[in-house]
Motif scaffolding. Structure first.
Motif, PDB file in Angstrom:
ATOM      1  N   GLU A 176       6.381 -12.575  -6.535  1.00  0.00           N
ATOM      2  CA  GLU A 176       6.809 -11.153  -6.903  1.00  0.00           C
ATOM      3  C   GLU A 176       8.264 -11.523  -6.757  1.00  0.00           C
ATOM      4  O   GLU A 176       8.596 -10.160  -7.104  1.00  0.00           O
ATOM      5  CB  GLU A 176       5.778 -10.546  -5.238  1.00  0.00           C
ATOM      6  CG  GLU A 176       4.900 -10.330  -5.564  1.00  0.00           C
ATOM      7  CD  GLU A 176       3.743  -9.355  -5.430  1.00  0.00           C
ATOM      8  OE1 GLU A 176       4.518  -8.749  -4.674  1.00  0.00           O
ATOM      9  OE2 GLU A 176       2.183  -8.974  -4.357  1.00  0.00           O
ATOM     10  N   PHE A 177       8.585 -11.793  -5.463  1.00  0.00           N
ATOM     11  CA  PHE A 177      10.180 -12.536  -5.371  1.00  0.00           C
ATOM     12  C   PHE A 177      11.052 -12.537  -6.716  1.00  0.00           C
ATOM     13  O   PHE A 177      11.934 -11.404  -7.289  1.00  0.00           O
ATOM     14  CB  PHE A 177      10.848 -13.561  -4.656  1.00  0.00           C
ATOM     15  CG  PHE A 177      12.357 -12.999  -4.600  1.00  0.00           C
ATOM     16  CD1 PHE A 177      12.502 -12.556  -4.095  1.00  0.00           C
ATOM     17  CD2 PHE A 177      13.084 -14.275  -4.895  1.00  0.00           C
ATOM     18  CE1 PHE A 177      14.685 -12.132  -3.145  1.00  0.00           C
ATOM     19  CE2 PHE A 177      14.268 -14.249  -4.754  1.00  0.00           C
ATOM     20  CZ  PHE A 177      15.020 -13.490  -4.360  1.00  0.00           C
ATOM     21  N   ALA A 178      10.604 -13.271  -7.658  1.00  0.00           N
ATOM     22  CA  ALA A 178      10.643 -13.912  -9.038  1.00  0.00           C
ATOM     23  C   ALA A 178      10.878 -12.884  -9.950  1.00  0.00           C
ATOM     24  O   ALA A 178      11.767 -12.786 -10.742  1.00  0.00           O
ATOM     25  CB  ALA A 178      10.212 -15.008  -9.218  1.00  0.00           C
ATOM     26  N   SER A 179       9.895 -12.422  -9.898  1.00  0.00           N
ATOM     27  CA  SER A 179       9.310 -11.230 -10.822  1.00  0.00           C
ATOM     28  C   SER A 179       9.869  -9.840 -10.462  1.00  0.00           C
ATOM     29  O   SER A 179      10.117  -8.761 -11.915  1.00  0.00           O
ATOM     30  CB  SER A 179       7.964 -11.082 -11.470  1.00  0.00           C
ATOM     31  OG  SER A 179       7.346  -9.753  -9.988  1.00  0.00           O
ATOM     32  N   GLY A 180      10.444  -9.710 -10.061  1.00  0.00           N
ATOM     33  CA  GLY A 180      11.689  -8.262  -9.449  1.00  0.00           C
ATOM     34  C   GLY A 180      10.988  -7.899  -8.541  1.00  0.00           C
ATOM     35  O   GLY A 180      11.233  -6.065  -8.011  1.00  0.00           O
ATOM     36  N   LYS A 181       9.145  -8.151  -7.959  1.00  0.00           N
ATOM     37  CA  LYS A 181       8.833  -7.038  -7.408  1.00  0.00           C
ATOM     38  C   LYS A 181       9.147  -6.106  -6.495  1.00  0.00           C
ATOM     39  O   LYS A 181       9.277  -5.047  -5.508  1.00  0.00           O
ATOM     40  CB  LYS A 181       7.103  -6.931  -7.641  1.00  0.00           C
ATOM     41  CG  LYS A 181       6.700  -7.197  -9.095  1.00  0.00           C
ATOM     42  CD  LYS A 181       5.323  -7.330  -9.152  1.00  0.00           C
ATOM     43  CE  LYS A 181       4.368  -7.293  -9.807  1.00  0.00           C
ATOM     44  NZ  LYS A 181       2.927  -7.801 -10.335  1.00  0.00           N
ATOM     45  N   THR A 182       9.773  -7.713  -5.780  1.00  0.00           N
ATOM     46  CA  THR A 182      10.987  -7.302  -4.544  1.00  0.00           C
ATOM     47  C   THR A 182      11.913  -7.824  -4.457  1.00  0.00           C
ATOM     48  O   THR A 182      12.172  -8.925  -5.142  1.00  0.00           O
ATOM     49  CB  THR A 182       9.695  -8.387  -3.449  1.00  0.00           C
ATOM     50  OG1 THR A 182       9.822  -9.257  -3.360  1.00  0.00           O
ATOM     51  CG2 THR A 182       8.327  -7.085  -2.739  1.00  0.00           C
ATOM     52  N   THR A 203      10.343  -2.539  -4.162  1.00  0.00           N
ATOM     53  CA  THR A 203      10.483  -3.154  -2.399  1.00  0.00           C
ATOM     54  C   THR A 203      11.465  -3.631  -1.921  1.00  0.00           C
ATOM     55  O   THR A 203      11.647  -4.950  -2.381  1.00  0.00           O
ATOM     56  CB  THR A 203       8.828  -3.393  -3.104  1.00  0.00           C
ATOM     57  OG1 THR A 203       7.821  -2.668  -3.517  1.00  0.00           O
ATOM     58  CG2 THR A 203       8.645  -4.000  -1.453  1.00  0.00           C
ATOM     59  N   PRO A 204      11.938  -3.044  -0.967  1.00  0.00           N
ATOM     60  CA  PRO A 204      12.944  -3.540  -0.730  1.00  0.00           C
ATOM     61  C   PRO A 204      12.626  -4.900  -0.218  1.00  0.00           C
ATOM     62  O   PRO A 204      12.908  -5.878  -0.829  1.00  0.00           O
ATOM     63  CB  PRO A 204      13.632  -3.316   0.836  1.00  0.00           C
ATOM     64  CG  PRO A 204      12.962  -1.646   0.428  1.00  0.00           C
ATOM     65  CD  PRO A 204      11.873  -1.844  -0.786  1.00  0.00           C
ATOM     66  N   ILE A 205      11.483  -5.648   0.756  1.00  0.00           N
ATOM     67  CA  ILE A 205      11.662  -6.440   1.454  1.00  0.00           C
ATOM     68  C   ILE A 205      10.318  -7.156   0.645  1.00  0.00           C
ATOM     69  O   ILE A 205       9.332  -6.344   1.040  1.00  0.00           O
ATOM     70  CB  ILE A 205      11.205  -6.757   2.945  1.00  0.00           C
ATOM     71  CG1 ILE A 205      12.950  -6.308   3.284  1.00  0.00           C
ATOM     72  CG2 ILE A 205      11.202  -8.408   3.521  1.00  0.00           C
ATOM     73  CD1 ILE A 205      12.984  -5.589   4.266  1.00  0.00           C
TER      74      ILE A 205
END
Length: 416
Positions: free
Chosen positions: A252-258, A185-187
């Motif tokens: 979610e950013f830290a986990s790489g989902k986005t 997911t890009p953003i």
């Protein structure tokens, strides 16, 4: 005769004491006066990791200073508003730009700081933020700190797919498409109050002059150029470039989902301390590029202002505190502890903070603009947030037309 000598001796001692006291107030030490200048705020300033700058500020100003934090926003606002007109009006406190500052100025409750502004700029405050702290051409606010916004990106993900920071809006779209094609997911779009972020960011990229025209009331929300920006946002949503609403965007950013998120640099502490990410190694940042490669890029910012109560018996002391607050040793200490600052001439060890601050001070290539959230009354901002989410949920030209018309009608009703 003996009594006269005693009184003469006491008088000499008293005068000597006065002389010593006067000298103390003129040197670099803290004033011997027991009077304390309180700095009221709701942001934890002067407490926790940031408290180390307070003794330096006291030494620089020669005043006893106490930062008083009220974390309950409603209680803080009520306390300030109820006390501003009385003889015990607060001297120095943090507030908000935009309509909330204008309301206090309208009622004659804030001290005019225009004569001090140039001294702030000399110490490193950006002159580009002056309008955000002004009402009718006069300065009423001084920056507590400035939070610059940019596009955070996960460096591990970018490296994995050989992606580089984009230099045009088209290149940014290619980055988004590449991530999507690879199942990323890009953003991250964040929670509901952040719905204004991407329409704002895209307007700053596609037509920065239009952003200024809209926020100064020169064009309607229903202007065809504004609809063009929103339709671009809809196109991005339809292509799957955005996540669903996130309760914890940082996680979610830290986990790489986005892979990316548009945010301010005050998120760095959480990313570093809570999620173990390292700026420069795991986290990168770039300014959303302009549609035209040679155009100035837009950096959106947030500024929390200090203001001075006009009716306060300590307003002159408060102004002295502000003059000292922007000195380099104080701002450097604040930057070292928090990663943010009120000036652009400090040295950041954090590469993300350093990058954005350096860009913000480059007036030849970058333009600073106050974010949308502070540009209109809370009534219009809150309605915008609701209507923008309707567009995010139903990204069609019809919904864009309906939502922008609703905002325009309300804006015409309350602000014109």
């Amino acid at each position: 005769m003996i009594k006269k000598k005693i009184w003469l001796g006491m008088a000499i001692t008293f005068m000597a004491t006065l002389a010593l006291t006067s000298c103390a107030k003129g040197n670099d030490s803290v004033s011997s006066s027991e009077e304390v200048v309180e700095v009221l705020n709701d942001k934890g300033v002067g407490t926790g990791i940031s408290k180390s700058f307070v003794p330096i500020l006291e030494k620089e100003s020669g005043l006893n200073i106490k930062f008083v934090n009220t974390p309950d926003l409603s209680a803080y606002q009520t306390n300030i508003q109820q006390s501003l007109q009385g003889k015990d009006a607060p001297a120095l406190f943090t507030w908000w730009t935009g309509s909330q500052m204008k309301e206090l100025v309208k009622n004659g409750l804030l001290e005019d700081l225009t004569d001090q502004w140039d001294s702030y700029v000399t110490e490193g405050v950006s002159d580009q933020i002056k309008d955000a702290l002004s009402v009718d051409g006069k300065v009423y606010g001084a920056p507590l700190n400035i939070l610059y916004n940019g596009v955070f990106f996960n460096k591990e993900i970018f490296d994995k797919y050989n992606l580089k920071e984009p230099t045009t809006l088209d290149e940014f779209m290619v980055v988004c498409e590449t991530l999507k094609e690879n199942g990323i997911t890009p953003i991250g779009i964040g929670n509901t109050w952040q719905s204004f972020v991407w329409p704002q960011a895209l307007m700053g990229s596609m037509d920065p002059d239009l952003y200024d025209e809209r926020t100064t009331g020169k064009v309607d929300f229903t202007d065809a150029r504004i609809k063009k920006v929103f339709n671009k946002w809809c196109e991005m949503i339809e292509k799957g470039y955005f996540s669903d609403v996130q309760q914890d965007q940082v996680k979610e950013f830290a986990s790489g989902k986005t892979a990316m998120m548009f945010q301010a640099t005050n998120l760095l502490t959480g990313l570093n301390d809570e999620y173990g990410m390292t700026s420069g190694k795991d986290i990168g940042i770039f300014v959303l590029p302009s549609e035209e490669a040679k155009s100035k890029q837009t950096i959106f910012y947030e500024v929390a202002p200090f203001v001075v109560g006009k009716n306060s018996s300590q307003k002159e002391e408060a102004k002295e505190v502000l003059k000292s607050y922007y000195k380099n040793d104080i701002q450097q200490e604040y930057a070292d502890k928090t990663g943010i600052s009120a000036v652009t001439n400090v040295t950041f060890t954090d590469p993300v903070s350093k990058y954005l601050t350096e860009k913000a001070s480059d007036e030849e290539h970058y333009a600073l603009k106050l974010r949308y959230y502070e540009q209109f009354t809370p009534e219009i901002v809150n309605l915008s947030i609701d209507e923008y989410w309707k567009i995010a949920d139903n990204p069609t030209e019809k919904q864009v037309d309906e939502s922008l018309t609703n905002i325009q009608n309300k804006w015409s009703e309350v602000e014109r």
